[in-house]
Design a protein around this motif. Structure first.
Motif, PDB file in Angstrom:
ATOM      1  N   SER A 104       0.827  -1.280  -0.139  1.00 18.04           N
ATOM      2  CA  SER A 104       0.148  -0.033   0.171  1.00 18.04           C
ATOM      3  C   SER A 104       0.819   1.430   0.035  1.00 18.04           C
ATOM      4  O   SER A 104       0.512   2.081  -0.707  1.00 18.04           O
ATOM      5  N   VAL A 107       2.029   1.911  -3.632  1.00 18.95           N
ATOM      6  CA  VAL A 107       1.057   2.576  -4.313  1.00 18.95           C
ATOM      7  C   VAL A 107       0.831   4.195  -4.048  1.00 18.95           C
ATOM      8  O   VAL A 107       0.761   4.917  -4.985  1.00 18.95           O
ATOM      9  N   ARG A 110       3.438   6.095  -5.302  1.00 14.48           N
ATOM     10  CA  ARG A 110       3.369   6.398  -7.001  1.00 14.48           C
ATOM     11  C   ARG A 110       2.537   7.370  -7.047  1.00 14.48           C
ATOM     12  O   ARG A 110       2.430   8.116  -8.329  1.00 14.48           O
ATOM     13  N   VAL A 111       1.551   7.652  -6.234  1.00 15.48           N
ATOM     14  CA  VAL A 111       0.645   8.610  -6.767  1.00 15.48           C
ATOM     15  C   VAL A 111       1.425  10.111  -6.601  1.00 15.48           C
ATOM     16  O   VAL A 111       1.244  10.986  -7.875  1.00 15.48           O
ATOM     17  N   ASP A 114       3.239  10.095  -9.991  1.00 17.79           N
ATOM     18  CA  ASP A 114       2.179  10.318 -11.223  1.00 17.79           C
ATOM     19  C   ASP A 114       1.824  11.863 -11.313  1.00 17.79           C
ATOM     20  O   ASP A 114       1.905  12.394 -12.461  1.00 17.79           O
ATOM     21  N   ALA A 133      -4.148   7.842 -14.250  1.00 18.45           N
ATOM     22  CA  ALA A 133      -3.167   7.196 -13.397  1.00 18.45           C
ATOM     23  C   ALA A 133      -3.172   7.467 -12.008  1.00 18.45           C
ATOM     24  O   ALA A 133      -3.384   6.737 -11.010  1.00 18.45           O
ATOM     25  N   ASP A 137      -4.589   5.233  -9.009  1.00 22.56           N
ATOM     26  CA  ASP A 137      -3.657   4.875  -7.850  1.00 22.56           C
ATOM     27  C   ASP A 137      -4.262   5.530  -6.360  1.00 22.56           C
ATOM     28  O   ASP A 137      -4.313   4.894  -5.478  1.00 22.56           O
ATOM     29  N   ALA A 141      -4.936   2.847  -3.337  1.00 22.94           N
ATOM     30  CA  ALA A 141      -4.390   3.010  -2.075  1.00 22.94           C
ATOM     31  C   ALA A 141      -5.667   3.306  -1.031  1.00 22.94           C
ATOM     32  O   ALA A 141      -5.283   2.812   0.034  1.00 22.94           O
ATOM     33  N   LYS A 268      -0.107  -1.578 -15.020  1.00 24.25           N
ATOM     34  CA  LYS A 268      -1.268  -0.880 -14.456  1.00 24.25           C
ATOM     35  C   LYS A 268      -2.284  -0.750 -15.365  1.00 24.25           C
ATOM     36  O   LYS A 268      -2.287  -1.065 -16.611  1.00 24.25           O
ATOM     37  N   PRO A 269      -3.748  -0.907 -14.894  1.00 25.03           N
ATOM     38  CA  PRO A 269      -4.174  -0.821 -13.440  1.00 25.03           C
ATOM     39  C   PRO A 269      -4.369  -2.006 -13.024  1.00 25.03           C
ATOM     40  O   PRO A 269      -4.809  -2.232 -11.736  1.00 25.03           O
ATOM     41  N   LEU A 272      -3.178  -3.108  -9.232  1.00 23.27           N
ATOM     42  CA  LEU A 272      -3.916  -2.776  -8.133  1.00 23.27           C
ATOM     43  C   LEU A 272      -5.110  -3.862  -7.993  1.00 23.27           C
ATOM     44  O   LEU A 272      -5.576  -4.183  -6.802  1.00 23.27           O
TER      45      LEU A 272
END
Length: 314
Positions: A104, A107, A110-111, A114, A133, A137, A141, A268-269, A272
């Motif tokens: 988590s 992720v 990663r936000v 992005d 994206a 994410d 998350a 992705k995605p 997730l």
């Protein structure tokens, strides 16, 4: 000889746990994360002020200030991995919870990456793919956060059925495995860092070219080691935990680790979706385990004689 080696490694584990005092270690991690964040910010500023500078190893991420968040999060994630290794000897469900937390955090970090990919904040709505994206994410998350919370709540409420066998040998074995895993983790981290910094050829890790994102090979390799570690502990645990509910729970947790590993290599995605399925499956396994454990507890002992604390490490 095997017993002596197991006990020796267990002693090493106890000394490491004593030496790596959590508060002191957290202080060093926070300091290192802050220094890394400021250093990354300065690097980004230098690259932006010197656009004609030669390409660096941070190509692709060193033009956005928001990418500086990547560095402290990487340090924090590595610290969480160390905590996962130590949780291995303490509690199986605790180890699984740490796995969920690490994924988590990957992720949520990663936000920021992005968002940092936006070419312009003034016209960010025109960048449909980048916006999608970020939103995917963010949603993933939050769902992971909910599942981690539910799993943690179940850990605290699930009744434990006391095991009548002596578990000292099993605890020593888990400590020994944790020490070996920590050694492998340290070596893997150094190797991956050397490859990422181009000090060693990428072919050492089976890669055709030098990776830009260190996570693309560090966490998948680490989770592969966790799969084999969990399977080994599952096999050994059969000599100590012969109850059906424990065997099924531990096997189910191995499945969740495999799915988490698969999610790290899924584009992705869909990554997730695989990770969320893994966490939901593990949470469901723990919920049913608690349900069956409560039934077994009521059938094995009168209410007045039931232990108020677990008689065995989980």
């Amino acid at each position: 000889m095997i017993v002596a080696a197991r006990r020796g490694l267990a002693v090493v584990y106890d000394r490491l746990e004593l030496a790596l005092e959590k508060e002191r270690l957290e202080h060093w991690v926070v300091t290192l994360a802050a220094v890394g964040f400021l250093g990354h910010l300065l690097l980004v500023a230098a690259v932006n002020l010197l656009p004609e500078s030669p390409v660096t190893i941070f190509e692709g991420i060193d033009r956005s200030l928001l990418h500086a968040v990547y560095t402290p999060f990487s340090i924090i994630l590595f610290y969480e991995v160390i905590l996962l290794v130590f949780a291995l000897a303490d509690s199986h469900t605790g180890e699984v919870a740490k796995q969920y937390q690490i994924v988590s955090l990957i992720v949520i970090r990663r936000v920021f990456k992005d968002i940092g990919s936006f070419e312009s904040f003034e016209h960010w709505l025109s960048e449909i793919e980048a916006v999608q994206a970020v939103l995917v994410d963010m949603g993933g998350a939050v769902l992971m956060f909910i599942l981690v919370t539910g799993f943690t709540l179940l850990r605290r409420t699930v009744p434990r059925v006391p095991i009548q066998r002596n578990l000292d040998g099993f605890i020593e074995l888990k400590k020994a495995v944790a020490v070996l895993l920590l050694a492998v983790l340290s070596g893997l981290a150094l190797l991956n860092l050397a490859v990422w910094l181009r000090l060693l050829p990428a072919t050492l890790l089976g890669l055709d070219d030098f990776p830009v994102n260190v996570d693309l090979f560090f966490f998948p390799l680490f989770f592969e080691f966790m799969i084999f570690t969990d399977v080994f502990i599952l096999i050994i645990s059969l000599a100590y935990y012969d109850r059906y509910e424990y065997v099924f729970r531990n096997a189910g947790f191995v499945i969740t680790t495999v799915l988490l590993r698969v999610s790290l290599s899924t584009p992705k995605p869909y990554d997730l979706g695989v990770a969320l399925i893994a966490m939901a499956y593990g949470t469901a396994i723990l919920a049913v385990f608690g349900w069956l454990s409560s039934i077994v507890s009521r059938g094995d002992a009168p209410t007045a004689l039931r232990p108020t604390r677990p008689a065995n490490p989980d």
